[in-house]
Design a protein around this motif. Structure first.
Motif, short mmCIF file in Angstrom:
data_model
loop_
_atom_site.label_atom_id
_atom_site.label_comp_id
_atom_site.label_asym_id
_atom_site.label_seq_id
_atom_site.Cartn_x
_atom_site.Cartn_y
_atom_site.Cartn_z
N UNK A 180 0.82 -1.21 0.00
CA UNK A 180 0.00 0.00 0.00
C UNK A 180 0.85 1.25 0.00
N UNK A 181 0.34 2.30 -0.62
CA UNK A 181 0.91 3.62 -0.47
C UNK A 181 0.41 4.25 0.83
N UNK A 182 0.90 5.46 1.11
CA UNK A 182 0.52 6.15 2.35
C UNK A 182 -0.84 6.81 2.26
N UNK A 183 -1.38 6.87 1.03
CA UNK A 183 -2.72 7.41 0.88
C UNK A 183 -2.77 8.90 0.62
N UNK A 184 -3.91 9.32 0.11
CA UNK A 184 -4.24 10.74 -0.03
C UNK A 184 -5.44 11.01 0.85
N UNK A 185 -5.29 11.95 1.77
CA UNK A 185 -6.42 12.32 2.62
C UNK A 185 -7.20 13.43 1.94
N UNK A 186 -8.41 13.14 1.53
CA UNK A 186 -9.27 14.11 0.86
C UNK A 186 -10.29 14.65 1.85
N UNK A 187 -10.35 15.95 1.95
CA UNK A 187 -11.36 16.61 2.78
C UNK A 187 -12.18 17.52 1.89
N UNK A 188 -13.47 17.28 1.85
CA UNK A 188 -14.36 18.10 1.04
C UNK A 188 -15.12 19.03 1.98
N UNK A 189 -14.98 20.33 1.73
CA UNK A 189 -15.61 21.32 2.63
C UNK A 189 -16.73 22.09 1.93
#
Lengths: 111, 117
Positions: B108-117
């Motif tokens: 796995x990669x470390x991921x992308x944290x997506x925050x939708x505001x």
């Protein structure tokens, strides 16, 4: 549809003692089970796996036990070390692309 | 590189905005997977590629989600008209072999944290 369940969100053990992480599943078609370990801000890291034709697989301090009749597997860590503190995910698959994960158990090993 | 690389690490998007998340798998890895991990949950399967072919997209939650891997290496997950419920960590994983050879799991990669505001 929670096919893989980890009912304990957290577990705390003393250094040197045994850590036992549990996982239950509902789909009898699963034929491979895996445990992943995840540190904060990192992706899950593969730890150990077991085929459904076996009931035990051991790798150093880590042993996974599978009880097919109970649809239950567990990960034993002996002896536990502070560096083992992480979130542990149980995963299952049946020879396709869809690996199902549990919600994870946060293990804390106290010095 | 030695591992699976994802970019950006963090993304804040306004509701309705389109986003594109990138995954660089380990060189030579045949299989590439995208997962979505909501807070306090385990990763949920989104889609799978074997080389450039998208063999399974059954986990994509809506037609706003689109993934591609045109040359069988780098993959992009695109989310159109983002909604607040899209907020999650998006994980990419790769494997040398096709599924069915899972002895060593996925990387796995470390991921992308997506925050939708």
């Amino acid at each position: 549809d929670q096919q893989v369940k980890q009912n304990s969100p957290s577990l705390s053990v003393q250094e040197g003692r045994i850590s036992i992480l549990n996982c239950d599943y509902t789909n009898s078609m699963f034929d491979y089970f895996l445990w992943y370990k995840k540190y904060p801000a990192e992706g899950p890291t593969f730890l150990i796996s077991i085929s459904s034709i076996k009931d035990k697989n051991e790798d150093g301090r880590f042993t996974v036990f599978l009880n097919k009749s109970a649809k239950h597997l567990s990960l034993h860590i002996v002896p536990s070390q502070p560096g083992d503190s992480a979130v542990y995910f149980c995963a299952a698959m049946y020879n396709n692309n869809d690996m199902r994960f549990g919600a994870g158990t946060r293990l804390t090993v106290k010095p | 590189g030695a591992g699976v690389s994802q970019s950006p690490r963090y993304k804040v998007a306004k509701r309705g905005q389109d986003v594109a998340l990138r995954c660089d798998p380990i060189s030579g890895h045949v299989s590439l997977f995208w997962y979505q991990q909501a807070l306090g949950q385990g990763p949920e399967f989104l889609t799978y590629f074997q080389n450039e072919a998208q063999l399974d997209k059954s986990g994509l939650p809506s037609d706003r989600f689109f993934a591609e891997r045109p040359e069988g290496s780098v993959s992009t997950l695109k989310i159109q008209r983002t909604q607040q419920e899209d907020s999650a960590v998006y994980l990419c994983a790769s494997s040398l072999l096709p599924p069915g050879n899972t002895h060593y799991g996925y990387t796995f990669g470390s991921g992308t944290r997506l925050t939708v505001v």
